[in-house]
Scaffold this motif. Structure first.
Motif, PDB file in Angstrom:
ATOM      1  N   ASP A  84       4.263   1.642  -0.752  1.00 59.69           N
ATOM      2  CA  ASP A  84       4.369   1.089   0.586  1.00 59.69           C
ATOM      3  C   ASP A  84       4.569  -0.407   0.417  1.00 59.69           C
ATOM      4  O   ASP A  84       3.630  -1.134   0.088  1.00 59.69           O
ATOM      5  CB  ASP A  84       3.089   1.409   1.363  1.00 59.69           C
ATOM      6  N   ILE A  85       5.829  -0.870   0.600  1.00 58.67           N
ATOM      7  CA  ILE A  85       6.129  -2.272   0.346  1.00 58.67           C
ATOM      8  C   ILE A  85       6.995  -2.871   1.444  1.00 58.67           C
ATOM      9  O   ILE A  85       7.657  -2.163   2.190  1.00 58.67           O
ATOM     10  CB  ILE A  85       6.800  -2.482  -1.037  1.00 58.67           C
ATOM     11  N   GLU A  86       6.951  -4.181   1.508  1.00 62.49           N
ATOM     12  CA  GLU A  86       7.746  -4.915   2.491  1.00 62.49           C
ATOM     13  C   GLU A  86       8.646  -5.909   1.767  1.00 62.49           C
ATOM     14  O   GLU A  86       8.184  -6.690   0.940  1.00 62.49           O
ATOM     15  CB  GLU A  86       6.820  -5.647   3.463  1.00 62.49           C
ATOM     16  N   GLU A 145      15.682  -4.763   3.872  1.00 64.30           N
ATOM     17  CA  GLU A 145      14.612  -5.680   4.263  1.00 64.30           C
ATOM     18  C   GLU A 145      13.625  -4.932   5.149  1.00 64.30           C
ATOM     19  O   GLU A 145      13.950  -3.902   5.739  1.00 64.30           O
ATOM     20  CB  GLU A 145      15.196  -6.875   5.024  1.00 64.30           C
ATOM     21  N   GLY A 146      12.409  -5.455   5.248  1.00 66.57           N
ATOM     22  CA  GLY A 146      11.386  -4.853   6.092  1.00 66.57           C
ATOM     23  C   GLY A 146      10.461  -3.929   5.302  1.00 66.57           C
ATOM     24  O   GLY A 146      10.574  -3.794   4.085  1.00 66.57           O
ATOM     25  N   ARG A 147       9.547  -3.303   6.050  1.00 71.71           N
ATOM     26  CA  ARG A 147       8.551  -2.422   5.433  1.00 71.71           C
ATOM     27  C   ARG A 147       9.105  -1.002   5.350  1.00 71.71           C
ATOM     28  O   ARG A 147       9.531  -0.431   6.352  1.00 71.71           O
ATOM     29  CB  ARG A 147       7.257  -2.456   6.235  1.00 71.71           C
ATOM     30  N   HIS A 148       9.060  -0.451   4.138  1.00 69.33           N
ATOM     31  CA  HIS A 148       9.571   0.897   3.897  1.00 69.33           C
ATOM     32  C   HIS A 148       8.703   1.598   2.854  1.00 69.33           C
ATOM     33  O   HIS A 148       7.959   0.961   2.113  1.00 69.33           O
ATOM     34  CB  HIS A 148      11.023   0.845   3.396  1.00 69.33           C
ATOM     35  N   ASP A 208      12.423   5.805   2.105  1.00 70.58           N
ATOM     36  CA  ASP A 208      12.164   6.478   3.384  1.00 70.58           C
ATOM     37  C   ASP A 208      12.701   7.908   3.387  1.00 70.58           C
ATOM     38  O   ASP A 208      13.421   8.315   4.290  1.00 70.58           O
ATOM     39  CB  ASP A 208      12.759   5.687   4.548  1.00 70.58           C
ATOM     40  N   GLY A 230       7.956  -9.563  -2.952  1.00 74.36           N
ATOM     41  CA  GLY A 230       7.724  -9.006  -1.627  1.00 74.36           C
ATOM     42  C   GLY A 230       6.240  -8.762  -1.451  1.00 74.36           C
ATOM     43  O   GLY A 230       5.408  -9.346  -2.149  1.00 74.36           O
ATOM     44  N   LYS A 231       5.881  -7.893  -0.508  1.00 74.93           N
ATOM     45  CA  LYS A 231       4.478  -7.560  -0.276  1.00 74.93           C
ATOM     46  C   LYS A 231       4.259  -6.085  -0.583  1.00 74.93           C
ATOM     47  O   LYS A 231       4.955  -5.228  -0.049  1.00 74.93           O
ATOM     48  CB  LYS A 231       4.077  -7.856   1.166  1.00 74.93           C
ATOM     49  N   TYR A 240       1.645  -3.093  -0.180  1.00 75.60           N
ATOM     50  CA  TYR A 240       0.443  -2.671   0.537  1.00 75.60           C
ATOM     51  C   TYR A 240      -0.390  -1.740  -0.334  1.00 75.60           C
ATOM     52  O   TYR A 240      -1.607  -1.875  -0.404  1.00 75.60           O
ATOM     53  CB  TYR A 240       0.800  -2.005   1.859  1.00 75.60           C
TER      54      TYR A 240
END
Length: 190
Positions: free
Chosen positions: A32-34, A85-88, A117, A162-163, A165
């Motif tokens: 779970d990363i952004e 880009e974004g959380r996926h 996804d 990135g981030k 989670y």
């Protein structure tokens, strides 16, 4: 028995003998990363090192997985699509399709697949895996590869920009065991 293990970034390295056992079985690594605007790169999850191991990472806009079989064979799976880009939710799956042959130094072979996804974005055969342990000294890590690199496609620590989670490893697939070989590994550590 426990089949799902959740790891978080910013924690210490997990020693190889204390981390989840992915040997000779089907498994998945869910991430779970952004990805920020402009993209990200770096290691999301690694286990092992230059003497053998695995890594899931992003480089040149692509999601990648590598399996280092004792520095003699490298199996890669790469996304055909650029990472959005974004959380996926990203996932690597290994589907084992053979029993290990410990006498020949071979673990279970199989197919590696990358998903973004739930969409399949990359696939390749993994013909060589280690049968008993991953690497000699490298542990498991989230967000970087702090030891020696699993492959020469990146320079350590290759921290993820990135981030993250969380990373969830699922080993609910059937374990194809060789009890005699496992006992030898235990006895050798004493």
């Amino acid at each position: 028995p426990r089949t799902r293990y959740t790891y978080y970034p910013g924690t210490q390295i997990i020693p190889g003998n204390a981390s989840v056992n992915i040997m000779n079985r089907s498994f998945s690594i869910g991430m779970d990363i952004e990805i920020p605007k402009g993209g990200a790169e770096g290691v999301i999850y690694s286990m092992g090192g230059c003497d053998g191991g695995i890594a899931v990472y992003i480089k040149d806009g692509k999601l990648k997985y590598v399996y280092n079989y004792v520095t003699s064979e490298y199996s890669y799976v790469e996304s055909k699509d650029i990472v959005p880009e974004g959380r996926h939710i990203y996932r690597f799956e290994f589907e084992a399709n053979s029993k290990p042959d410990v006498a020949k130094g071979l673990g279970s072979t199989g197919t590696g697949k990358l998903f973004i996804d739930e969409k399949l974005v990359g696939e390749n055969e993994i013909k060589y895996t280690m049968p008993l342990s991953i690497g000699l000294g490298g542990g498991a890590s989230v967000g970087c590869d702090p030891g020696s690199p699993v492959c020469d496609d990146y320079k350590v620590p290759f921290e993820f920009t990135g981030k993250i989670y969380k990373v969830v490893i699922d080993v609910s697939g059937d374990l194809l065991e060789n009890h005699e070989a496992a006992l030898k590994v235990i006895m050798a550590r004493q």
